[in-house]
Motif scaffolding. Sequence first.
Motif, PDB file in Angstrom:
ATOM      1  N   THR A 115       1.285  -0.877   0.160  1.00  0.00           N
ATOM      2  CA  THR A 115       0.211  -0.352  -0.382  1.00  0.00           C
ATOM      3  C   THR A 115       1.108   1.467  -0.064  1.00  0.00           C
ATOM      4  OG1 THR A 115      -0.059   0.427   2.352  1.00  0.00           O
ATOM      5  CG2 THR A 115      -1.864  -1.142   0.838  1.00  0.00           C
ATOM      6  N   GLU A 116       2.172   1.377   0.228  1.00  0.00           N
ATOM      7  CA  GLU A 116       3.587   2.425  -0.069  1.00  0.00           C
ATOM      8  C   GLU A 116       3.535   2.434  -1.468  1.00  0.00           C
ATOM      9  OE1 GLU A 116       3.013   3.954   2.839  1.00  0.00           O
ATOM     10  OE2 GLU A 116       2.044   2.842   4.555  1.00  0.00           O
ATOM     11  N   LEU A 117       3.146   3.812  -1.786  1.00  0.00           N
ATOM     12  CA  LEU A 117       4.142   4.156  -3.140  1.00  0.00           C
ATOM     13  C   LEU A 117       4.768   5.006  -3.035  1.00  0.00           C
ATOM     14  CD1 LEU A 117       0.518   4.132  -5.097  1.00  0.00           C
ATOM     15  CD2 LEU A 117       2.608   2.542  -4.956  1.00  0.00           C
ATOM     16  N   LEU A 118       6.044   5.458  -3.654  1.00  0.00           N
ATOM     17  CA  LEU A 118       7.469   6.134  -4.103  1.00  0.00           C
ATOM     18  C   LEU A 118       7.152   6.990  -4.960  1.00  0.00           C
ATOM     19  CD1 LEU A 118       9.756   3.617  -3.886  1.00  0.00           C
ATOM     20  CD2 LEU A 118       9.156   5.312  -1.671  1.00  0.00           C
ATOM     21  N   ARG A 119       7.101   8.384  -4.855  1.00  0.00           N
ATOM     22  CA  ARG A 119       6.857   9.644  -5.518  1.00  0.00           C
ATOM     23  C   ARG A 119       8.304   9.127  -6.487  1.00  0.00           C
ATOM     24  NH1 ARG A 119       3.412  13.580  -4.195  1.00  0.00           N
ATOM     25  NH2 ARG A 119       4.922  15.186  -4.846  1.00  0.00           N
ATOM     26  N   SER A 120       7.789   9.511  -8.379  1.00  0.00           N
ATOM     27  CA  SER A 120       9.134   9.483  -8.898  1.00  0.00           C
ATOM     28  C   SER A 120       8.265   9.782  -9.804  1.00  0.00           C
ATOM     29  CB  SER A 120       8.652   7.893  -9.366  1.00  0.00           C
ATOM     30  OG  SER A 120      10.146   7.190 -10.112  1.00  0.00           O
ATOM     31  N   PHE A 121       8.672   9.967 -11.589  1.00  0.00           N
ATOM     32  CA  PHE A 121       8.538  10.822 -12.278  1.00  0.00           C
ATOM     33  C   PHE A 121       8.809   9.755 -14.026  1.00  0.00           C
ATOM     34  CE2 PHE A 121       8.379  14.601 -10.092  1.00  0.00           C
ATOM     35  CZ  PHE A 121       7.898  15.344 -10.524  1.00  0.00           C
ATOM     36  N   ALA A 122       7.798  10.031 -15.143  1.00  0.00           N
ATOM     37  CA  ALA A 122       8.272   9.105 -16.002  1.00  0.00           C
ATOM     38  C   ALA A 122       8.459   9.984 -17.198  1.00  0.00           C
ATOM     39  CB  ALA A 122       7.258   8.198 -15.913  1.00  0.00           C
ATOM     40  N   LEU A 123       9.270   9.162 -18.149  1.00  0.00           N
ATOM     41  CA  LEU A 123       8.532   9.724 -20.086  1.00  0.00           C
ATOM     42  C   LEU A 123       7.189   9.004 -20.466  1.00  0.00           C
ATOM     43  CD1 LEU A 123      12.248   9.027 -21.066  1.00  0.00           C
ATOM     44  CD2 LEU A 123      11.582  11.148 -20.546  1.00  0.00           C
ATOM     45  N   ALA A 124       6.486   9.673 -20.540  1.00  0.00           N
ATOM     46  CA  ALA A 124       5.025   8.571 -20.806  1.00  0.00           C
ATOM     47  C   ALA A 124       4.985   9.487 -22.246  1.00  0.00           C
ATOM     48  CB  ALA A 124       3.752  10.817 -20.191  1.00  0.00           C
ATOM     49  N   ILE A 125       4.745   8.467 -23.393  1.00  0.00           N
ATOM     50  CA  ILE A 125       4.914   8.587 -24.358  1.00  0.00           C
ATOM     51  C   ILE A 125       3.705   7.820 -25.307  1.00  0.00           C
ATOM     52  CG2 ILE A 125       5.521   7.259 -26.026  1.00  0.00           C
ATOM     53  CD1 ILE A 125       8.045   6.269 -24.922  1.00  0.00           C
ATOM     54  N   GLU A 126       3.289   8.931 -25.549  1.00  0.00           N
ATOM     55  CA  GLU A 126       1.698   9.167 -26.240  1.00  0.00           C
ATOM     56  C   GLU A 126       1.671   8.649 -28.324  1.00  0.00           C
ATOM     57  OE1 GLU A 126      -2.714  11.002 -26.123  1.00  0.00           O
ATOM     58  OE2 GLU A 126      -1.294  11.635 -25.684  1.00  0.00           O
ATOM     59  N   PRO A 127       1.348   7.387 -28.545  1.00  0.00           N
ATOM     60  CA  PRO A 127       1.573   6.911 -29.929  1.00  0.00           C
ATOM     61  C   PRO A 127       0.534   8.048 -30.627  1.00  0.00           C
ATOM     62  CG  PRO A 127       1.641   5.026 -29.256  1.00  0.00           C
ATOM     63  CD  PRO A 127       1.220   6.027 -27.894  1.00  0.00           C
ATOM     64  N   LYS A 128       1.152   8.636 -31.992  1.00  0.00           N
ATOM     65  CA  LYS A 128       0.125   9.464 -32.707  1.00  0.00           C
ATOM     66  C   LYS A 128      -0.462   8.750 -33.900  1.00  0.00           C
ATOM     67  CE  LYS A 128       4.291  13.089 -32.824  1.00  0.00           C
ATOM     68  NZ  LYS A 128       4.816  13.809 -33.801  1.00  0.00           N
ATOM     69  N   ALA A 129      -1.356   8.260 -33.559  1.00  0.00           N
ATOM     70  CA  ALA A 129      -2.327   8.077 -34.137  1.00  0.00           C
ATOM     71  C   ALA A 129      -3.977   8.196 -33.904  1.00  0.00           C
ATOM     72  CB  ALA A 129      -2.610   6.213 -33.792  1.00  0.00           C
ATOM     73  N   LYS A 130      -4.908   8.523 -35.103  1.00  0.00           N
ATOM     74  CA  LYS A 130      -6.496   8.196 -35.498  1.00  0.00           C
ATOM     75  C   LYS A 130      -6.804   8.272 -34.283  1.00  0.00           C
ATOM     76  CE  LYS A 130      -6.453   8.858 -40.061  1.00  0.00           C
ATOM     77  NZ  LYS A 130      -6.697   8.490 -41.403  1.00  0.00           N
ATOM     78  N   LYS A 131      -8.656   9.027 -33.335  1.00  0.00           N
ATOM     79  CA  LYS A 131      -8.993   7.943 -32.595  1.00  0.00           C
ATOM     80  C   LYS A 131      -9.511   6.461 -32.664  1.00  0.00           C
ATOM     81  CE  LYS A 131     -13.087   9.756 -29.353  1.00  0.00           C
ATOM     82  NZ  LYS A 131     -14.194  10.718 -29.856  1.00  0.00           N
ATOM     83  N   GLY A 132      -9.642   5.601 -32.001  1.00  0.00           N
ATOM     84  CA  GLY A 132     -10.699   4.811 -32.344  1.00  0.00           C
ATOM     85  C   GLY A 132      -8.909   3.839 -32.712  1.00  0.00           C
ATOM     86  N   GLN A 133      -7.628   3.869 -33.087  1.00  0.00           N
ATOM     87  CA  GLN A 133      -6.893   3.206 -33.022  1.00  0.00           C
ATOM     88  C   GLN A 133      -5.438   3.131 -32.919  1.00  0.00           C
ATOM     89  OE1 GLN A 133      -5.086   4.946 -37.144  1.00  0.00           O
ATOM     90  NE2 GLN A 133      -6.825   3.300 -38.350  1.00  0.00           N
ATOM     91  N   ARG A 134      -5.653   4.845 -31.460  1.00  0.00           N
ATOM     92  CA  ARG A 134      -4.849   4.674 -30.443  1.00  0.00           C
ATOM     93  C   ARG A 134      -4.300   3.480 -29.015  1.00  0.00           C
ATOM     94  NH1 ARG A 134      -6.826  10.324 -28.762  1.00  0.00           N
ATOM     95  NH2 ARG A 134      -6.398  11.147 -30.959  1.00  0.00           N
TER      96      ARG A 134
END
Length: 460
Positions: free
Chosen positions: A391-410
């Motif tokens: 139940t214990e989480l550590l604060r961190s940072f990430a590279l968030a990657i979102e593919p370039k795709a049309k809606k419905g294909q993401r």
Amino acid sequence: MLQHPALIALADEYGSACVKAELRFQLDELRRGILSGDESVRDALASDHVQEQLVTATQSSVTQQFTSSLLPVLNLTGTVIHTNLGRASLPHEAVTAMEVAALQATNLEFDLESGSRGDRDAHIEASLCAICGAEAATVVNNNAAAVLLVLNTLARDRNVLISRGELVEIGGSFRIPDVMASAGCVLREVGTTNRTHLKDFEAAIDSQTALIMRVHTSNYEIKGFTQSVSPSSLSELARARGLPYVSDLGSGTLIDLARYGLPREPTVEEELNQGADLVTFSGDKLLGGPQAGVIVGDKELIARIKANPLKRALRIDKITMAALAEVLNLYRDPERLSQRLPVLRDMTRSENQIKQLAEELLPQVQQILSSQAAVSVEQCKSQIGSGSLPTELLRSFALAIEPKAKKGQRDAALLDLTKRLRKLPKPVIGRIHDGKLYLDLRCLVDPGELLDQLAQLETL
């Protein structure tokens, strides 16, 4: 065909027998294609490249056969001790000791002083006793084996008392009741799921009771209307009735994690000080060592456990012993432990350090993935993992990657990206969250390695 220069070189590297066998297989496949009238085979035979195609197919197959399926990966999941990714990474000292032990004969079970057979536990027992304050110690191949061995030795064909709220299931659907059954003892549930009192244990003790057991619920937490019996109270009851009291800490830690700003977790020494006769715990979780199950505590009970024939079946080998001994040595120098022990280093990495690393990597990753995805730095939460402090989480940072795709294909594009990352020479493993792939940088040791791998995505 075997005189082809490429196949001669292949035979020099991997041996002529496997090259010949694979070439025969490829030729048989070609013959089967001819007999079946396969047009693609007919076209291949009509070309001038059929020999080269056979050579290439043979090279590819033989090389793949000799390539280990056990690969190093970049763990960017945000789970520090990831069971599926091998749990704890070992320190350099342990790796060096493993290499020495693997390449040479060792005094694993040989007493150099007397010239007679020795006890392999002697290589780690003194260190464990000094760190934990125990009278004696022994080691087997994992904590489930440690619990199995203790129960089989002390409670075979007799009852073991345990609170109903502690009948845990660990990874892979292994459950405490199943381990007890395999050990040949009888589970006697005490109390209820959320509330167990000392009087429940007192009422359950009879002539068939072998021991009282407590299992630390490290992989879940019950909150609300709850009641549990303290370790010291269980110990007093067990002692008064002449029974052993066994504490299974699971991912047991040897140090107070709170001193490093981490969530509090009971230590092995504290369990012993509160009266546990025996404590069992894992070697490759919070301890930060190789896979092992450690049993520490009362000298006479440990001696009985060592005399059990199952001990031989469950013992660790010289390579694991060498690694564990070196990891335990690091605990003798607590001031530098967080820099030298990879698990503790990753758990104590500051939020600001991770954020700075993410911001340094961002423009380079954006450039590499500019045609495929949008990349940003986002705050996230890491977890310790392997059932430790769930139940214990550590604060961190990430590279968030979102593919370039049309809606419905993401969604499909996101899954395709994760698949291609897994196919890299050194697979990159992240986690999907909120429609993006998060590469949590808490466990990233070499930023350049990540960039080198991502640069190869276009070729997949």
